[in-house]
Structure formats: structure tokens, C-alpha cells
Design an enzyme around this catalytic site. Structure first.
Site, short mmCIF file in Angstrom:
data_model
loop_
_atom_site.label_atom_id
_atom_site.label_comp_id
_atom_site.label_asym_id
_atom_site.label_seq_id
_atom_site.Cartn_x
_atom_site.Cartn_y
_atom_site.Cartn_z
N TYR A 8 -12.27 -3.98 -3.69
CA TYR A 8 -12.84 -4.37 -2.39
C TYR A 8 -14.26 -4.92 -2.50
CZ TYR A 8 -8.78 -2.92 0.24
OH TYR A 8 -7.51 -2.85 0.74
N ASN A 58 -1.76 -0.23 7.35
CA ASN A 58 -1.16 -1.52 7.70
C ASN A 58 -0.28 -2.10 6.59
OD1 ASN A 58 -3.20 -2.17 5.97
ND2 ASN A 58 -4.39 -3.37 7.44
N LYS A 115 0.84 -1.20 0.00
CA LYS A 115 0.00 0.00 0.00
C LYS A 115 0.88 1.26 0.00
CE LYS A 115 -3.82 -2.32 2.43
NZ LYS A 115 -4.66 -2.36 3.64
N HIS A 163 -1.89 -5.23 1.45
CA HIS A 163 -3.11 -6.00 1.26
C HIS A 163 -2.71 -7.40 0.83
CE1 HIS A 163 -6.77 -7.65 -0.32
NE2 HIS A 163 -6.08 -8.00 -1.39
N GLU A 218 -9.07 -11.32 -7.50
CA GLU A 218 -8.24 -10.12 -7.36
C GLU A 218 -7.09 -10.10 -8.37
OE1 GLU A 218 -9.02 -9.35 -2.58
OE2 GLU A 218 -7.03 -9.95 -3.24
P1 ATP Z 1 -6.34 -6.52 3.48
O1 ATP Z 1 -7.60 -7.01 2.80
O2 ATP Z 1 -6.00 -5.10 3.18
O3 ATP Z 1 -5.17 -7.44 3.39
P2 ATP Z 1 -7.57 -7.40 5.77
O4 ATP Z 1 -8.16 -8.49 4.95
O5 ATP Z 1 -6.80 -7.74 6.98
O6 ATP Z 1 -6.59 -6.52 5.00
P3 ATP Z 1 -10.10 -6.11 5.48
O7 ATP Z 1 -11.05 -6.40 6.57
O8 ATP Z 1 -10.28 -6.75 4.18
O9 ATP Z 1 -8.65 -6.32 6.08
O10 ATP Z 1 -10.07 -4.53 5.31
C1 ATP Z 1 -9.40 -3.96 4.24
C2 ATP Z 1 -8.55 -2.81 4.71
O11 ATP Z 1 -9.38 -1.76 5.22
C3 ATP Z 1 -7.62 -3.12 5.87
O12 ATP Z 1 -6.40 -3.67 5.46
C4 ATP Z 1 -7.43 -1.75 6.49
O13 ATP Z 1 -6.48 -0.97 5.79
C5 ATP Z 1 -8.77 -1.13 6.33
N1 ATP Z 1 -9.65 -1.33 7.49
C6 ATP Z 1 -10.35 -2.45 7.77
N2 ATP Z 1 -11.11 -2.30 8.85
C7 ATP Z 1 -10.89 -1.03 9.27
C8 ATP Z 1 -11.40 -0.22 10.35
N3 ATP Z 1 -12.27 -0.71 11.21
N4 ATP Z 1 -10.94 1.04 10.50
C9 ATP Z 1 -10.05 1.53 9.64
N5 ATP Z 1 -9.56 0.85 8.60
C10 ATP Z 1 -9.95 -0.41 8.41
MG MG Z 2 -9.26 -8.31 3.12
#
Ligand code: ATP
Ligand code: MG
Length: 201
Positions: free
Chosen positions: A54, A156, A14, A159, A170
Site C-alpha cells: 500500500y 470489498n 482478499k 484489490h 505492484e
Molecule cells: P483497492 O486498492 O483495494 O482495490 P481501492 O483502490 O478502491 O481498493 P483504496 O483507496 O486504495 O481503495 O483503499 C485500499 C483498501 O482499503 C480498500 O479496498 C478498502 O478495503 C480499504 N479502505 C479504504 N478506505 C477505507 C475506509 N475509509 N474505511 C475502511 N476501509 C477502507
Molecule cells: Mg487502491
């Protein structure tokens, strides 16, 4: 029979990962476990590209909303919004801002259990809760509490696809077929061959 060696996953470094100069470190972590890099590109994604990414999985909206609400409750906190769909709607707007803010690196990694292995090495979504030894646990310190106050996405670094099906969708979204390269790595003999009989001269 399932060909374990062929499992693929999508990883995106990211904008914050790139700005933190962690590209080399992140690639090293996936490389050293034995996964094979089969596709790589750098780009500034559009907001549309991110929204599509997403929402490829129609269930993502509900699951992510529920996961976020659970995250608050597990810490004894009250979620700002109780409806999972509304939680995710807001999150998606923030994700578009975050992910389209600068260059990202999209990669396809291949190998046995690629999806699960990459998730394990990457660590939990919220860096505060990610284990030490994972990329998120070692290199970033963000929390939901901080990101909520600033009304932004959690930073974080990475992705990674959540399942084999998600990975397939994806990868198609980010790469054309001809941008993914099929090739052999010498180390695969050691990782996957039944007998280690090619070592001694
Ligand atoms: P990714 O899909 O990015 O690898 P993930 O699967 O762990 O991460 P998801 O739940 O798919 O997380 O959410 C996608 C992204 O949205 C997260 O990586 C994070 O950057 C952001 N995100 C998710 N939940 C929150 C939240 N509650 N508050 C802020 N940002 C969030
Ligand atoms: Mg995810």
C-alpha cells in the site's frame, strides 16, 4: 506505438473473497471480458508485505485520506478525523489486519486497457456505493459506516491496481519475472486482429 494487448494489472482476491467462495466467480468475470490470466498464486501475506504494497506509491497515503474524507462529506457525514494523513495511518493498521488474516489469491491479468477494465468490473471501493453488475456491487454489502463502528477495514473482496504505473510496481512486489507467463490465447485473434479473416474454412 503502445502495445495495448500487453497492459497488465494486479488483482488480489482478499481473505473475505476467498472465504465467501467467490474465487471462481471473480475469475470468471475477468476471464469472460477477454482478459488473459498470466500469473496466479495463493499465499497468506505478512503484515510487512501488505504495508509495502500500500505504500509503494508515496502519494497513496494522501490520496486515500482525501478520498475517505470526501466519502463522508458526500454523504453529509462528518469524518471522524480531518487530517488525510492520520486517516490513512489508521487505515493502514486495519488493512494489515484484514489482508494478513488468511489466504489470498494474487493474479496478473493482461489485455487492452486491463487496469481500467478491471476497475470497472470490480466496482467502487465502498460496496454500498458500487454499481449493480460489478463484483463488489453484486456480492458484498459493506459500508464505511459499518466498518467505522467496528474499527475495521471495509470488506470489498478484491484489490485491483489503480493505474498502469501502480500496476507495474505492484506486480513486481507480488511476482517474480519468471512467475508471469507469456503465451498466446486463440481468442486474441478475434479481439485484436485487424481482419476477421481466419474464421471461414
Ligand atoms: P483497492 O486498492 O483495494 O482495490 P481501492 O483502490 O478502491 O481498493 P483504496 O483507496 O486504495 O481503495 O483503499 C485500499 C483498501 O482499503 C480498500 O479496498 C478498502 O478495503 C480499504 N479502505 C479504504 N478506505 C477505507 C475506509 N475509509 N474505511 C475502511 N476501509 C477502507
Ligand atoms: Mg487502491
Amino acid at each position: 506505438m503502445k502495445n495495448f494487448k500487453k497492459e497488465r494489472t494486479l488483482v488480489i482476491i482478499k481473505p473475505d473473497g476467498l472465504q465467501r467462495s467467490l474465487v471462481g466467480e471473480i475469475i470468471t468475470r475477468y476471464e469472460r471480458i477477454g482478459l488473459k490470466l498470466v500469473g496466479l498464486k495463493m499465499m497468506v501475506p505478512s503484515a510487512e508485505m501488505i504495508e509495502k504494497h500500500y505504500t509503494l506509491d508515496p502519494e497513496w497515503v494522501r490520496i486515500t485520506g482525501e478520498k475517505t474524507i470526501k466519502g463522508y462529506k458526500d454523504k453529509g457525514m462528518k469524518p471522524p478525523i480531518e487530517d488525510p494523513l492520520q486517516v490513512t495511518k489508521l487505515l493502514l493498521e486495519r488493512l494489515k489486519k484484514y489482508m494478513a488474516s488468511g489466504p489470498v489469491i494474487a493474479m496478473v491479468w493482461q489485455g487492452a486497457h486491463a487496469v481500467q477494465i478491471v476497475r470497472k468490473i470490480t466496482g467502487k471501493t465502498e460496496p454500498l456505493m458500487s454499481d449493480v453488475g460489478t463484483i463488489r456491487g453484486d456480492f458484498v454489502l459493506d459500508s464505511y459506516e459499518m466498518s467505522d463502528i467496528d474499527e475495521r477495514c471495509i470488506r470489498n473482496l478484491i484489490h485491483s491496481s489503480g493505474s498502469v504505473k501502480e500496476a507495474e510496481d505492484e506486480i513486481k512486489h507480488w511476482f517474480r519475472e519468471e512467475e508471469i507467463i507469456n503465451y498466446r490465447l486463440i481468442q486474441e485473434q478475434i479481439l485484436y486482429d485487424v481482419n476477421l479473416d481466419g474464421i471461414l474454412e
